[in-house]
Design an enzyme around this catalytic site. Sequence first.
Site, PDB file in Angstrom:
ATOM      1  N   ASN A 208       0.798  -1.138   0.122  1.00  0.00           N
ATOM      2  CA  ASN A 208      -0.078  -0.104   0.146  1.00  0.00           C
ATOM      3  C   ASN A 208       0.856   1.228   0.001  1.00  0.00           C
ATOM      4  O   ASN A 208       1.967   1.196  -0.123  1.00  0.00           O
ATOM      5  CB  ASN A 208      -1.034  -0.079   1.325  1.00  0.00           C
ATOM      6  CG  ASN A 208      -0.250  -0.244   2.612  1.00  0.00           C
ATOM      7  OD1 ASN A 208       0.621   0.838   3.049  1.00  0.00           O
ATOM      8  ND2 ASN A 208      -0.210  -1.317   3.214  1.00  0.00           N
ATOM      9  N   ASP A 277      -3.639  -6.976   5.231  1.00  0.00           N
ATOM     10  CA  ASP A 277      -4.707  -7.964   5.686  1.00  0.00           C
ATOM     11  C   ASP A 277      -4.582  -9.446   5.152  1.00  0.00           C
ATOM     12  O   ASP A 277      -4.778 -10.312   5.896  1.00  0.00           O
ATOM     13  CB  ASP A 277      -6.204  -7.665   5.480  1.00  0.00           C
ATOM     14  CG  ASP A 277      -6.552  -6.297   6.271  1.00  0.00           C
ATOM     15  OD1 ASP A 277      -6.156  -6.446   7.439  1.00  0.00           O
ATOM     16  OD2 ASP A 277      -7.207  -5.629   5.859  1.00  0.00           O
ATOM     17  N   LYS A 287      10.508 -16.131 -10.438  1.00  0.00           N
ATOM     18  CA  LYS A 287       9.321 -15.107 -11.233  1.00  0.00           C
ATOM     19  C   LYS A 287       8.406 -15.686 -11.911  1.00  0.00           C
ATOM     20  O   LYS A 287       8.833 -16.404 -13.099  1.00  0.00           O
ATOM     21  CB  LYS A 287      10.326 -14.322 -12.077  1.00  0.00           C
ATOM     22  CG  LYS A 287       9.519 -13.124 -12.730  1.00  0.00           C
ATOM     23  CD  LYS A 287      10.455 -12.248 -13.589  1.00  0.00           C
ATOM     24  CE  LYS A 287       9.877 -11.105 -14.348  1.00  0.00           C
ATOM     25  NZ  LYS A 287      10.403 -10.369 -15.459  1.00  0.00           N
ATOM     26  N   PHE A 322      -4.791   2.876  14.393  1.00  0.00           N
ATOM     27  CA  PHE A 322      -5.190   4.054  13.416  1.00  0.00           C
ATOM     28  C   PHE A 322      -6.158   3.319  12.707  1.00  0.00           C
ATOM     29  O   PHE A 322      -6.112   2.092  12.414  1.00  0.00           O
ATOM     30  CB  PHE A 322      -3.976   4.178  12.419  1.00  0.00           C
ATOM     31  CG  PHE A 322      -2.938   5.226  13.160  1.00  0.00           C
ATOM     32  CD1 PHE A 322      -2.267   5.253  14.122  1.00  0.00           C
ATOM     33  CD2 PHE A 322      -3.115   6.734  12.587  1.00  0.00           C
ATOM     34  CE1 PHE A 322      -1.482   6.391  14.488  1.00  0.00           C
ATOM     35  CE2 PHE A 322      -2.411   7.705  13.197  1.00  0.00           C
ATOM     36  CZ  PHE A 322      -1.719   7.483  13.899  1.00  0.00           C
ATOM     37  N   LYS A 336     -13.414  -0.696  14.996  1.00  0.00           N
ATOM     38  CA  LYS A 336     -12.164  -1.361  15.048  1.00  0.00           C
ATOM     39  C   LYS A 336     -11.664  -1.006  16.487  1.00  0.00           C
ATOM     40  O   LYS A 336     -11.280  -2.120  17.134  1.00  0.00           O
ATOM     41  CB  LYS A 336     -11.207  -0.462  14.141  1.00  0.00           C
ATOM     42  CG  LYS A 336     -11.332  -1.113  12.684  1.00  0.00           C
ATOM     43  CD  LYS A 336     -10.473  -0.384  11.575  1.00  0.00           C
ATOM     44  CE  LYS A 336     -10.655  -0.992  10.430  1.00  0.00           C
ATOM     45  NZ  LYS A 336     -10.317  -0.235   9.139  1.00  0.00           N
ATOM     46  N   LYS A 340     -11.037  -4.496  18.475  1.00  0.00           N
ATOM     47  CA  LYS A 340      -9.593  -4.752  18.736  1.00  0.00           C
ATOM     48  C   LYS A 340      -9.360  -4.423  20.111  1.00  0.00           C
ATOM     49  O   LYS A 340      -8.264  -4.537  20.751  1.00  0.00           O
ATOM     50  CB  LYS A 340      -8.642  -4.180  17.741  1.00  0.00           C
ATOM     51  CG  LYS A 340      -8.991  -4.241  16.296  1.00  0.00           C
ATOM     52  CD  LYS A 340      -8.008  -4.115  15.520  1.00  0.00           C
ATOM     53  CE  LYS A 340      -8.465  -4.320  13.930  1.00  0.00           C
ATOM     54  NZ  LYS A 340      -7.473  -4.180  12.990  1.00  0.00           N
TER      55      LYS A 340
HETATM   56  O1  PMT Z   1       2.655   6.107   6.621  1.00  0.00           O
HETATM   57  P1  PMT Z   1       2.007   7.456   6.136  1.00  0.00           P
HETATM   58  O2  PMT Z   1       2.210   7.599   4.631  1.00  0.00           O
HETATM   59  O3  PMT Z   1       2.355   8.658   6.909  1.00  0.00           O
HETATM   60  O4  PMT Z   1       0.577   7.174   6.205  1.00  0.00           O
HETATM   61  C1  PMT Z   1       0.050   7.149   7.524  1.00  0.00           C
HETATM   62  C2  PMT Z   1      -1.226   6.065   7.692  1.00  0.00           C
HETATM   63  C3  PMT Z   1      -2.218   6.506   6.582  1.00  0.00           C
HETATM   64  C4  PMT Z   1      -0.757   4.380   6.965  1.00  0.00           C
HETATM   65  C5  PMT Z   1      -1.765   5.928   9.103  1.00  0.00           C
HETATM   66  O5  PMT Z   1      -2.193   7.210   9.391  1.00  0.00           O
HETATM   67  C6  PMT Z   1      -2.722   5.048   9.185  1.00  0.00           C
HETATM   68  O6  PMT Z   1      -4.037   5.146   9.082  1.00  0.00           O
HETATM   69  N1  PMT Z   1      -2.271   3.670   9.566  1.00  0.00           N
HETATM   70  C7  PMT Z   1      -3.197   2.514   9.645  1.00  0.00           C
HETATM   71  C8  PMT Z   1      -3.639   2.167   8.383  1.00  0.00           C
HETATM   72  C9  PMT Z   1      -4.401   0.951   8.304  1.00  0.00           C
HETATM   73  O7  PMT Z   1      -4.154   0.094   7.606  1.00  0.00           O
HETATM   74  O8  PMT Z   1      -5.638   0.819   8.993  1.00  0.00           O
HETATM   75  P2  PMT Z   1      -6.769  -0.549   9.107  1.00  0.00           P
HETATM   76  O9  PMT Z   1      -8.053  -0.086   9.194  1.00  0.00           O
HETATM   77  O10 PMT Z   1      -6.267  -1.521   7.992  1.00  0.00           O
HETATM   78  O11 PMT Z   1      -6.107  -1.237  10.506  1.00  0.00           O
HETATM   79  C10 PMT Z   1      -6.690  -0.789  11.574  1.00  0.00           C
HETATM   80  C11 PMT Z   1      -5.365  -0.916  12.713  1.00  0.00           C
HETATM   81  O12 PMT Z   1      -4.983  -2.371  12.980  1.00  0.00           O
HETATM   82  C12 PMT Z   1      -4.214  -0.286  12.406  1.00  0.00           C
HETATM   83  O13 PMT Z   1      -3.651   0.353  13.593  1.00  0.00           O
HETATM   84  C13 PMT Z   1      -3.397  -1.406  11.876  1.00  0.00           C
HETATM   85  O14 PMT Z   1      -1.871  -1.107  12.232  1.00  0.00           O
HETATM   86  C14 PMT Z   1      -3.840  -2.448  12.678  1.00  0.00           C
HETATM   87  N2  PMT Z   1      -3.613  -3.744  11.833  1.00  0.00           N
HETATM   88  C15 PMT Z   1      -4.396  -3.870  10.727  1.00  0.00           C
HETATM   89  C16 PMT Z   1      -4.361  -5.397   9.985  1.00  0.00           C
HETATM   90  C17 PMT Z   1      -3.467  -6.325  10.432  1.00  0.00           C
HETATM   91  N3  PMT Z   1      -3.324  -7.314  10.071  1.00  0.00           N
HETATM   92  N4  PMT Z   1      -2.901  -6.096  11.798  1.00  0.00           N
HETATM   93  C18 PMT Z   1      -2.887  -4.839  12.379  1.00  0.00           C
HETATM   94  O15 PMT Z   1      -2.280  -4.553  13.465  1.00  0.00           O
END
Ligand code: PMT
Length: 399
Positions: A208, A277, A287, A322, A336, A340
């Site tokens: 991403n 995810d 490849k 986040f 979330k 979580k």
């Molecule tokens: O890195 P930058 O370019 O500065 O951008 C910042 C950002 C947009 C990446 C950041 O601000 C942000 O939003 N990070 C979380 C992005 C995200 O993937 O969110 P999510 O909704 O998929 O996940 C929710 C939370 O679960 C997040 O804290 C994530 O770290 C956590 N997670 C998600 C999936 C997973 N398999 N394990 C996790 O721990």
Amino acid sequence: MLQGKCIILGVTGGIAAYKAAELLRLLVKAGAEVHVVMTRSAQEFITPLTFQTLSGNPVHTELFNLIQEQEIGHISLADRADLVLVAPATANLIGKVANGICDDLLTTTIMATRAKVLFAPAMNSNMWENPIYQKNHAELKSFGYHFIEPAYGDLACGWQGQGKLPEPQKIFNSAQTLLASNTLEGKTVLVTAGPTREEIDPVRFLSNYSSGKMGYAVACAARNRGARVVLISGPVSLPEPEGVETIQVVSAQQMYQAVMDRAGQADLIVKAAAVADFRPVIRDAQKVKKGGVETATVELQRNPDILAELGKQKGSRILVGFAAETEQLLTHAREKLEDKNLDMIVANDVTQEGAGFDSDTNIVRFLTADGKVEELPKMTKAEVAELLLDRATALLPGH
Ligand code: PMT
């Protein structure tokens, strides 16, 4: 609020030097003892007498001034300081410090001090955008120097853009925040940042747009508040922050392992990483060839949800997640937070201009487990990081 604090106010030669007089007035009014150090070119814009009158202290201009050296001296000036604040800071001054050049009293004081140093750069927008300047800026940041980003607007040179010295009140606020902050001393903060990469074959991966800027800003802000910081980072092009234990990982599974190995030591965990995810079920050793087909399918399997796992074994640890959303920001973020078992979630609508992936700014809302929502305007990621830590610190046991 600054009673008893010793601040060295460095003034360099830019048209914004006159604003340093107002900044000095605010610092003195708040009770700080301020010693002004002016570069030679600063004196072309404003006289030492102005600063002497406002500070009530002699203004320092020369590296080798016999009387000043005897009375205070550049090293004792550096030793006495709680903060060295340079406003305005020219590209020249930043360039010198980044390259270890000490050829006047101000650069020597900055090099000799163990106090926090805060730069408020002001310059022409083309100079600001020049990659040489940006490299120096980033390097100093990685060493733990603090910056207030210049504002946008009409510049004295006739250009419009970023480069204006922020208003004195804003600089004053940043100085005050820096001086107030050893609030995380004795605490361990674990931060994740950046994307993960899920390999399809040796040359391709799913990922991403995360740049790591948000997570790195949190790590630096926590370090500046005296915390021991462990940063677990996916692949990004940012320099490893000085004074932060940085662990580089690539995939979600590696991030999971690194986080789980260290979570036990952490008082606060901030998960800014954008973790994939899913990962491909099969990672080809070679490849993958086109093989004459028009469509192809990559079968995916779920990655571990690191944050959800942390939520299950939370204990007294504070967990901040986040949520990067493109629709129904608050609903998805709240889900979330609850699913979580988090204390707080930082929701960013990544469709907004100036928010989310790769930008230097973010527009966020803080949602907390008690049901509150705090909506914030667009601000730099460094500013978001400071506020995030203010809120998270207040949630730590004993606060
Ligand atoms: O890195 P930058 O370019 O500065 O951008 C910042 C950002 C947009 C990446 C950041 O601000 C942000 O939003 N990070 C979380 C992005 C995200 O993937 O969110 P999510 O909704 O998929 O996940 C929710 C939370 O679960 C997040 O804290 C994530 O770290 C956590 N997670 C998600 C999936 C997973 N398999 N394990 C996790 O721990």
